[in-house]
Motif scaffolding. Sequence first.
Motif, mmCIF file in Angstrom:
data_model
loop_
_atom_site.group_PDB
_atom_site.id
_atom_site.type_symbol
_atom_site.label_atom_id
_atom_site.label_comp_id
_atom_site.label_asym_id
_atom_site.label_seq_id
_atom_site.Cartn_x
_atom_site.Cartn_y
_atom_site.Cartn_z
ATOM 1 N N LEU A 101 0.809 -1.221 0.000
ATOM 2 C CA LEU A 101 0.000 0.000 0.000
ATOM 3 C C LEU A 101 0.842 1.270 0.000
ATOM 4 C CD1 LEU A 101 -2.865 -0.977 2.482
ATOM 5 C CD2 LEU A 101 -3.005 -0.818 0.002
ATOM 6 N N LYS A 102 2.089 1.163 0.441
ATOM 7 C CA LYS A 102 2.955 2.341 0.470
ATOM 8 C C LYS A 102 3.245 2.863 -0.944
ATOM 9 C CE LYS A 102 5.108 0.953 4.812
ATOM 10 N NZ LYS A 102 6.311 0.391 5.452
ATOM 11 N N LYS A 103 3.073 2.002 -1.919
ATOM 12 C CA LYS A 103 3.327 2.393 -3.310
ATOM 13 C C LYS A 103 2.053 2.840 -4.022
ATOM 14 C CE LYS A 103 7.194 -0.859 -3.746
ATOM 15 N NZ LYS A 103 7.682 -2.090 -4.421
ATOM 16 N N GLU A 104 0.920 2.824 -3.297
ATOM 17 C CA GLU A 104 -0.372 3.151 -3.899
ATOM 18 C C GLU A 104 -0.837 4.555 -3.512
ATOM 19 O OE1 GLU A 104 -2.225 1.030 -5.971
ATOM 20 O OE2 GLU A 104 -0.387 -0.170 -5.914
ATOM 21 N N THR A 105 -1.471 5.240 -4.447
ATOM 22 C CA THR A 105 -2.158 6.505 -4.150
ATOM 23 C C THR A 105 -3.648 6.185 -4.072
ATOM 24 O OG1 THR A 105 -0.499 7.761 -5.352
ATOM 25 C CG2 THR A 105 -2.607 8.859 -4.912
ATOM 26 N N ILE A 106 -4.208 6.364 -2.886
ATOM 27 C CA ILE A 106 -5.602 5.958 -2.658
ATOM 28 C C ILE A 106 -6.513 7.179 -2.694
ATOM 29 C CG2 ILE A 106 -7.192 4.774 -1.085
ATOM 30 C CD1 ILE A 106 -4.742 3.348 0.098
ATOM 31 N N ARG A 107 -7.518 7.135 -3.562
ATOM 32 C CA ARG A 107 -8.495 8.225 -3.642
ATOM 33 C C ARG A 107 -9.298 8.297 -2.338
ATOM 34 N NH1 ARG A 107 -10.980 6.001 -8.460
ATOM 35 N NH2 ARG A 107 -12.939 6.378 -7.351
ATOM 36 N N LYS A 108 -9.594 9.513 -1.928
ATOM 37 C CA LYS A 108 -10.324 9.734 -0.679
ATOM 38 C C LYS A 108 -11.701 9.061 -0.692
ATOM 39 C CE LYS A 108 -11.966 13.743 1.835
ATOM 40 N NZ LYS A 108 -11.892 15.205 1.875
ATOM 41 N N ASP A 109 -12.415 9.151 -1.826
ATOM 42 C CA ASP A 109 -13.761 8.566 -1.896
ATOM 43 C C ASP A 109 -13.710 7.046 -1.793
ATOM 44 O OD1 ASP A 109 -12.531 8.698 -4.513
ATOM 45 O OD2 ASP A 109 -14.419 7.936 -5.318
ATOM 46 N N VAL A 110 -12.630 6.446 -2.323
ATOM 47 C CA VAL A 110 -12.479 4.984 -2.236
ATOM 48 C C VAL A 110 -12.163 4.579 -0.803
ATOM 49 C CG1 VAL A 110 -11.111 2.987 -2.981
ATOM 50 C CG2 VAL A 110 -11.776 4.737 -4.638
ATOM 51 N N LEU A 111 -11.216 5.291 -0.172
ATOM 52 C CA LEU A 111 -10.831 4.992 1.214
ATOM 53 C C LEU A 111 -12.040 5.007 2.141
ATOM 54 C CD1 LEU A 111 -8.365 4.604 3.208
ATOM 55 C CD2 LEU A 111 -8.529 7.072 3.594
ATOM 56 N N PHE A 112 -12.888 6.047 1.967
ATOM 57 C CA PHE A 112 -14.029 6.215 2.873
ATOM 58 C C PHE A 112 -15.230 5.339 2.502
ATOM 59 C CE2 PHE A 112 -11.722 9.918 4.344
ATOM 60 C CZ PHE A 112 -12.017 9.910 5.690
ATOM 61 N N THR A 113 -15.060 4.463 1.511
ATOM 62 C CA THR A 113 -16.097 3.458 1.249
ATOM 63 C C THR A 113 -16.272 2.579 2.486
ATOM 64 O OG1 THR A 113 -15.455 3.409 -1.063
ATOM 65 C CG2 THR A 113 -16.800 1.582 -0.294
ATOM 66 N N ILE A 114 -15.163 2.371 3.186
ATOM 67 C CA ILE A 114 -15.177 1.627 4.450
ATOM 68 C C ILE A 114 -14.920 2.628 5.570
ATOM 69 C CG2 ILE A 114 -14.056 -0.186 5.810
ATOM 70 C CD1 ILE A 114 -13.235 -1.465 3.150
ATOM 71 N N SER A 115 -15.804 2.691 6.552
ATOM 72 C CA SER A 115 -15.638 3.646 7.643
ATOM 73 C C SER A 115 -14.442 3.272 8.514
ATOM 74 C CB SER A 115 -16.907 3.694 8.501
ATOM 75 O OG SER A 115 -17.177 2.420 9.035
ATOM 76 N N GLU A 116 -13.902 4.270 9.209
ATOM 77 C CA GLU A 116 -12.682 4.030 9.986
ATOM 78 C C GLU A 116 -12.841 2.956 11.071
ATOM 79 O OE1 GLU A 116 -9.088 6.197 12.409
ATOM 80 O OE2 GLU A 116 -10.961 7.257 12.167
ATOM 81 N N PRO A 117 -13.948 2.918 11.838
ATOM 82 C CA PRO A 117 -14.060 1.863 12.846
ATOM 83 C C PRO A 117 -13.982 0.464 12.243
ATOM 84 C CG PRO A 117 -15.718 3.545 13.216
ATOM 85 C CD PRO A 117 -15.081 3.855 11.905
ATOM 86 N N ILE A 118 -14.630 0.272 11.095
ATOM 87 C CA ILE A 118 -14.614 -1.048 10.454
ATOM 88 C C ILE A 118 -13.217 -1.345 9.912
ATOM 89 C CG2 ILE A 118 -15.572 -2.430 8.565
ATOM 90 C CD1 ILE A 118 -18.151 -0.738 8.945
ATOM 91 N N ALA A 119 -12.600 -0.338 9.291
ATOM 92 C CA ALA A 119 -11.248 -0.518 8.756
ATOM 93 C C ALA A 119 -10.266 -0.861 9.869
ATOM 94 C CB ALA A 119 -10.803 0.754 8.033
ATOM 95 N N THR A 120 -10.406 -0.194 11.011
ATOM 96 C CA THR A 120 -9.493 -0.422 12.137
ATOM 97 C C THR A 120 -9.720 -1.785 12.777
ATOM 98 O OG1 THR A 120 -9.482 1.958 12.578
ATOM 99 C CG2 THR A 120 -8.680 0.521 14.335
ATOM 100 N N THR A 121 -10.977 -2.090 13.055
ATOM 101 C CA THR A 121 -11.303 -3.347 13.731
ATOM 102 C C THR A 121 -10.961 -4.558 12.872
ATOM 103 O OG1 THR A 121 -13.114 -2.227 14.857
ATOM 104 C CG2 THR A 121 -13.139 -4.617 14.905
ATOM 105 N N HIS A 122 -11.260 -4.473 11.583
ATOM 106 C CA HIS A 122 -11.067 -5.626 10.697
ATOM 107 C C HIS A 122 -9.758 -5.559 9.898
ATOM 108 C CE1 HIS A 122 -15.047 -7.423 11.353
ATOM 109 N NE2 HIS A 122 -15.442 -6.171 11.523
ATOM 110 N N GLN A 123 -8.932 -4.501 10.179
ATOM 111 C CA GLN A 123 -7.638 -4.376 9.498
ATOM 112 C C GLN A 123 -7.820 -4.488 7.988
ATOM 113 O OE1 GLN A 123 -4.283 -4.056 11.677
ATOM 114 N NE2 GLN A 123 -6.144 -2.943 12.130
ATOM 115 N N LEU A 124 -8.584 -3.555 7.444
ATOM 116 C CA LEU A 124 -9.040 -3.640 6.064
ATOM 117 C C LEU A 124 -9.001 -2.262 5.407
ATOM 118 C CD1 LEU A 124 -10.481 -5.812 4.196
ATOM 119 C CD2 LEU A 124 -12.619 -4.836 5.002
ATOM 120 N N ILE A 125 -8.454 -2.179 4.194
ATOM 121 C CA ILE A 125 -8.371 -0.916 3.467
ATOM 122 C C ILE A 125 -8.945 -1.088 2.060
ATOM 123 C CG2 ILE A 125 -6.785 0.781 2.430
ATOM 124 C CD1 ILE A 125 -6.860 1.024 5.445
ATOM 125 N N ALA A 126 -9.850 -0.184 1.678
ATOM 126 C CA ALA A 126 -10.304 -0.119 0.286
ATOM 127 C C ALA A 126 -9.337 0.803 -0.445
ATOM 128 C CB ALA A 126 -11.723 0.428 0.216
#
Length: 585
Positions: free
Chosen positions: A79-104
Amino acid sequence: MFWFFNFYVIIINMFSTKKLKKIIIETEILTEEEFNKFAQEAQAEKKNLENYLSEKKIINSLVLYENAANFYKIKFIDLKKETIRKDVLFTISEPIATTHQLIAFDADNKEIKLATCRPDDIEIFEFIKKKTGLNPIIYLTTPDNIRETLKQYHKSLKTEFNYLKEDEKGDNADLNKLAADLPVVRIVDTLLEYSIIEGASDIHIEPEEKNLLIRYRIDGLLKNVMILPKNVQSGITARIKILANLKVDEHRMPQDGRFKISNKDQRVAFRVSILPTYDGEKIVLRLLNEGAQILSLEQLGFQPEPLEKIKRNIDKPNGIILVTGPTGSGKTTTLYTILNILNKPEVNISTIEDPIEYRMPHVNQSQVNSKIGYTFAQGLRAFLRQDPDIIMVGEIRDKETAEIAIHAAMTGHAVLSTIHTNSAAKTMPRLCEMGVASFLIANTVNVILAQRLVRKICTSCIQSYNLDEKAIKELRKLVDIDNILDTMEREKTIFSAKKGIKSLLFYRGKGCKQCNNTGYKGRIGIYEVLENNKEISNLIIQNASAEEINKQLKKEGMLTMVEDGFIKAKNGLTTIEEILRVTKE
């Protein structure tokens, strides 16, 4: 500076030792002999094995996860080599991303690309598929990649919160405008979404002097989930008021409302209660899953003999069925289960509730309204002019309601209701205390169900154990162990009571990611069922105390809540600690 959510969620982002061993040996990173050697060293130093291998530079994290991706037959992503669009990142809310260790990290109109270090977390992938309507493509990444990318949530929202803070400084800030601001909408959506995933029954939004505390009630207990900056309090309160169709500019009086979230898979209603406090308005939202299936009596967890008593009395055309217990003990669920059994085309059913929690087809449901004087008693009187066969009253709180319910039962109606007492035996004296004639109670009450809800042991981490001498000694101070053992033998839960409690296996949850390390997941009821008969009726007419009624029930062999609980603990459904927690008075 702290800007967004401060989570209390325990994050587990490592492979289990068993899974790690399989990956490392099958991908030939280490031999089995080498792996076992390092595993012993890590155990001796009381360190997580994966961390140990990384710290000692035995295995590079990137190499491990690239090989793990091959093992799982999925692609690896750095992921360090990826540029992630803000709208894509926020497809998954932060609590879910944090709890499930998951990034869109990427998406188009058909697919969404997800990076995770938990490729076995199938449930969350299915949830995202349903939520977005996109097909998830799973990539493996390192825990470090996830941690670094999660910081983008904070960076993205920092500017928005700054704007929000500045906006609130203005004179007479427009609360409607504040409620529509993107960060506020996003926070509220996240709170609601996350509560559904976590299986919460209630959300508590509690203003403090410097923060806004968010707590969820999960399996009956409140759990700290996150802290928000104080400056978002007004916006969040206004947003929830708008959703629930409440007065946004009313801050001094309590308010109650309701709203729904619906999609093709879920229908969840949120019952909203707002209460003014010293530090601002406290909000409690009760979650009601309208799509949930009504359980059968067997699924509620009744033992065979109490179940037969209930079924006998459900079939009676008139009389009262009472369900008793404290708030949050599952009384409404039990009533709806019985009502569902009685709900047939040939009968007319009317209910008066406070509030209506679940909609039932072919049932005339009515809700009390204290503002216009529409009470349980007034609703009951109106029902008797509606040609009812079955009446459900949400709760008997006073003499007037009790007397009308008894009158309805005496004139050929079946009446279902709840009442607040701690045991089945205390219900009859409680009705007498309300001023109801004892002979009327004796002749109309058919059966009383007393209940509590206990947390179920997580099936993913259940383990057995025997009670030691110290635990047995402490237990004897709290319950009659010998009587419980005799009951368990009678109920065929154990073969012989003579061997004593020390010989019995009990169970507890070790704690795992499936249960957020609590050892519990879900709840089940423990019950006692008092069936009225000639002996009990005579005691009621004589105004006998709860203790005297209990003595008779013991002679008749009624299964108490504690005994029912110990049977369920012996069967691996719950723990002794849970039984003692919910039955103590």
